[in-house]
Design an enzyme around this catalytic site. Structure first.
Site, PDB file in Angstrom:
ATOM      1  N   GLY A  92      42.159  30.669  38.355  1.00  0.00           N
ATOM      2  CA  GLY A  92      42.337  31.829  37.476  1.00  0.00           C
ATOM      3  C   GLY A  92      42.655  33.068  38.280  1.00  0.00           C
ATOM      4  CG  ASN A  93      44.143  36.174  36.573  1.00  0.00           C
ATOM      5  OD1 ASN A  93      43.371  36.841  35.885  1.00  0.00           O
ATOM      6  ND2 ASN A  93      45.186  35.532  36.046  1.00  0.00           N
ATOM      7  NE  ARG A  94      40.201  39.089  43.515  1.00  0.00           N
ATOM      8  CZ  ARG A  94      39.054  38.799  44.104  1.00  0.00           C
ATOM      9  NH1 ARG A  94      37.918  39.134  43.526  1.00  0.00           N
ATOM     10  NH2 ARG A  94      39.038  38.169  45.261  1.00  0.00           N
TER      11      ARG A  94
END
Length: 406
Positions: A205-207
């Site tokens: 995923g990402n932040r």
């Protein structure tokens, strides 16, 4: 919402701490700016502990950030509580003797004052004239309560209950933000991050926190739009608003399907979600186990769907997708190319009408309360730069969407 809470030197300053607690418990970012006199009643450690932020009260503190100007610009509302007779007089005269005075002069957002003083002060012709002057300038001066004052005195001038001040402040902000730029329009906003499964418990995923997307949905609804919020993984709650419908997704494929379904026959599509650009080429139905020999599996990645480009291509092929599509470019620069240059190239490559560019990195944008963006346009419209809270940035973007639709 970003709030500046100005506290002046009255005995009711201790009640402002209760007001601060109400604001922070509702999830708002509060910056407390006390006067020197206020600090004689309640000290800086209390304000910093309750707000979770550093407290400044001198014009010459944080000068590298031009703090005396930026505080008023970045805020969504400035609240003066308690507002003493002296502070009301200074505000009416336009004096800027300290940080709070400078903020009041530079604020372009609603200003709310909650008076607290003895009855004789409140009823003095000078105070009445000062209050009248401030109200003619658009300052919201709340009527003081009637009751027990300092000592044995009783009368009008009592600091309103913190719950009443907070309720009135929220109402004032809501009324100020409500408009009709998008009345009768329908807008789809994507928010948060997508997650690509590796196994039943792990993902790539990402932040992204979802804060900017949620702010955009709220800003569009405040301007009268019917909003569909396609929400991925978010650190913030989806807004509860009669004009906002929430659709939950997880993966990039889910996001693409939701966009192609819910954006049909809509007026605008704002792609604020942070897409996971890659996913594991294969995902297992069982948790990948660790081995005693400390070896790790080799994970092969593949690109995920390009939701923005696909939406534009589908529109070009005749699908009834929005005529205004807004993309986002979260970029990092390198030795040869700046984030803004990467953004300009992406605008040409993708073919959307508007592209919002911001520089990302550790401690930048993702999960933060502020943003610093440049809005690019396909029609050679002059670029627009916006810096401030994510609510401020959202309002600016929605204004550009409304202008494009008009």
């Amino acid at each position: 919402m970003r709030i500046v809470l100005g506290v002046t030197g009255g005995i009711a300053a201790y009640k402002a701490a209760l007001l601060l607690r109400l604001m922070t418990e509702d999830g708002h970012e509060v910056h407390v700016v006390p006067t020197d006199s206020a600090l004689k009643f309640v000290g800086k450690p209390t304000w910093e502990a309750l707000s979770g932020r550093p407290v400044y009260n001198d014009t010459f503190e944080a000068v590298e950030d031009v703090n005396h100007v930026l505080q008023g610009r970045r805020a969504d509302v400035v609240v003066l509580a308690p507002a003493t007779a002296n502070s009301i007089a200074k505000a009416a005269a336009g004096l800027a003797e300290d940080l709070l005075g400078n903020i009041l002069l530079t604020a372009t957002v609603p200003v709310v004052m909650a008076p607290a003083m003895h009855t004789e002060m409140w009823e003095n012709p000078a105070t009445k004239a000062n209050v009248a002057t401030l109200r003619t300038r658009g300052v919201h001066v709340i009527e003081p309560a009637v009751g027990r004052l300092t000592g044995v005195d009783t009368g009008k001038g009592r600091f309103p209950e913190p719950e009443d001040i907070w309720a009135q402040t929220q109402q004032i902000v809501a009324e100020t933000q409500t408009g009709d730029q998008l009345a009768g329009r329908s807008v789809v906003v994507s928010a948060g991050g997508t997650r690509e499964a590796l196994d039943p418990v792990r993902y790539l995923g990402n932040r992204s926190s979802g804060k900017q997307g949620v702010a955009l949905a709220k800003a569009a609804a405040a301007q009268g739009a019917r909003v569909t919020l396609i929400a991925g993984a978010m650190d913030v709650q989806a807004p509860t608003h009669p004009n906002i419908t929430v659709v939950r997704i997880e993966s990039t494929r889910d996001l693409l399907d939701a966009v192609l379904e819910h954006a049909q026959h809509q007026d605008a599509l704002i792609m604020a979600a942070a897409v996971a650009d890659f996913r594991p080429a294969t995902a297992t139905n069982e948790k990948i186990k660790k081995h005693d020999d400390a070896t790790a599996p080799t994970i092969v990645l593949e690109q995920t769907e390009d939701v923005l480009r696909t939406s534009i291509e589908q529109r070009a092929a005749g699908q009834p997708l929005p005529r205004v599509i807004v993309g986002f470019a979260a970029e990092t620069g390198d030795e040869t190319t700046s984030p803004l240059e990467y953004g300009r190239a992406k605008l040409q490559r993708k073919g959307c009408e508007i592209l919002v560019v911001n520089e990302v990195g550790i401690g930048k944008v993702f999960g933060q309360d502020d943003n610093d963006v440049t809005i690019l346009f396909a029609n050679s419209h002059e670029e627009v730069s916006v810096r401030g809270s994510k609510d401020v940035v959202a309002k600016a973007i929605i204004e550009q969407v409304a202008a494009a639709l008009a």
